[in-house]
Design an enzyme around this catalytic site. Structure first.
Site, PDB file in Angstrom:
ATOM      1  N   CYS A 134       0.854  -1.192   0.000  1.00 28.21           N
ATOM      2  CA  CYS A 134       0.000   0.000   0.000  1.00 28.21           C
ATOM      3  C   CYS A 134       0.890   1.242   0.000  1.00 28.21           C
ATOM      4  O   CYS A 134       1.796   1.363   0.836  1.00 28.21           O
ATOM      5  CB  CYS A 134      -0.899  -0.021   1.235  1.00 28.21           C
ATOM      6  SG  CYS A 134      -1.915   1.464   1.411  1.00 28.21           S
ATOM      7  N   CYS A 169      -8.463  -5.761  -9.475  1.00 24.16           N
ATOM      8  CA  CYS A 169      -8.069  -4.754 -10.454  1.00 24.16           C
ATOM      9  C   CYS A 169      -7.665  -3.509  -9.657  1.00 24.16           C
ATOM     10  O   CYS A 169      -8.512  -2.818  -9.092  1.00 24.16           O
ATOM     11  CB  CYS A 169      -9.257  -4.482 -11.375  1.00 24.16           C
ATOM     12  SG  CYS A 169      -8.873  -3.413 -12.749  1.00 24.16           S
TER      13      CYS A 169
END
Length: 133
Positions: free
Chosen positions: A47, A119
Site C-alpha cells: 500500500c 483490479c
C-alpha cells in the site's frame, strides 16, 4: 498491523496528488497509464499510504484491462471488500485493511485458482523487489 487513522491534511502532505485522489477520494487512473500495469519484476506490492504488504508478484496476471491485476491478496485480511454502487454500477471495492485506502475493485472474471480479478490502481501501490539471490 494496527489500523491507521490520519486526518485529511496529513494524507495530503504524505501522498502525491494522484495518490491522494485514488487512495482517499476513490478516483481511478486511466488504463494503461500506471507504472505497474505492465510490470513483471518479482517482489511484493505494498500500500502506497501505509506500506502494508498487499499482493505478491506471483499472484499478478495480465488481464488486458490496463491495470495491475491479481488473483488474490497475500492474505485475505490484508484487503477489505465492500459494496460500491457508485457511477450507476454494482461493484466490490477493494481497500487496504490497515489505512482504508481505496485500491481498486474485485471482479469475478479472473483465472483459477480464485476466479477473481483484483483490479488495482498503480497509484495505490509501491513495489518492493525481491532481494537478489
Amino acid at each position: 498491523m494496527q489500523p491507521i487513522e490520519k486526518d485529511d491534511s496529513q494524507w495530503r502532505r504524505e501522498l502525491t496528488e494522484e495518490q491522494y485522489l485514488v487512495c482517499r477520494c476513490s478516483a481511478t487512473e486511466p488504463p494503461f497509464t500506471g507504472r505497474y500495469w505492465d510490470h513483471h519484476e518479482p517482489g511484493t506490492y505494498v500500500c502506497v499510504a501505509c506500506k502494508q504488504e498487499l499482493f505478491s508478484s506471483s499472484a499478478k496476471f495480465d488481464s488486458g484491462s490496463g491495470w495491475p491485476s491479481f488473483v488474490q491478496p497475500i492474505a485475505p485480511e490484508r484487503v477489505s471488500e465492500r459494496a460500491d454502487s457508485s457511477h450507476g454500477m454494482q461493484r466490490i471495492e477493494a481497500v487496504c485493511a490497515v489505512c482504508d485506502s481505496h485500491l481498486g475493485h474485485v471482479f469475478p472474471d479472473g483465472p483459477l485458482p480464485t476466479g477473481l480479478r483484483y483490479c488495482i490502481n498503480s497509484a495505490a501501490l509501491d513495489f518492493v523487489a525481491e532481494p537478489d539471490s
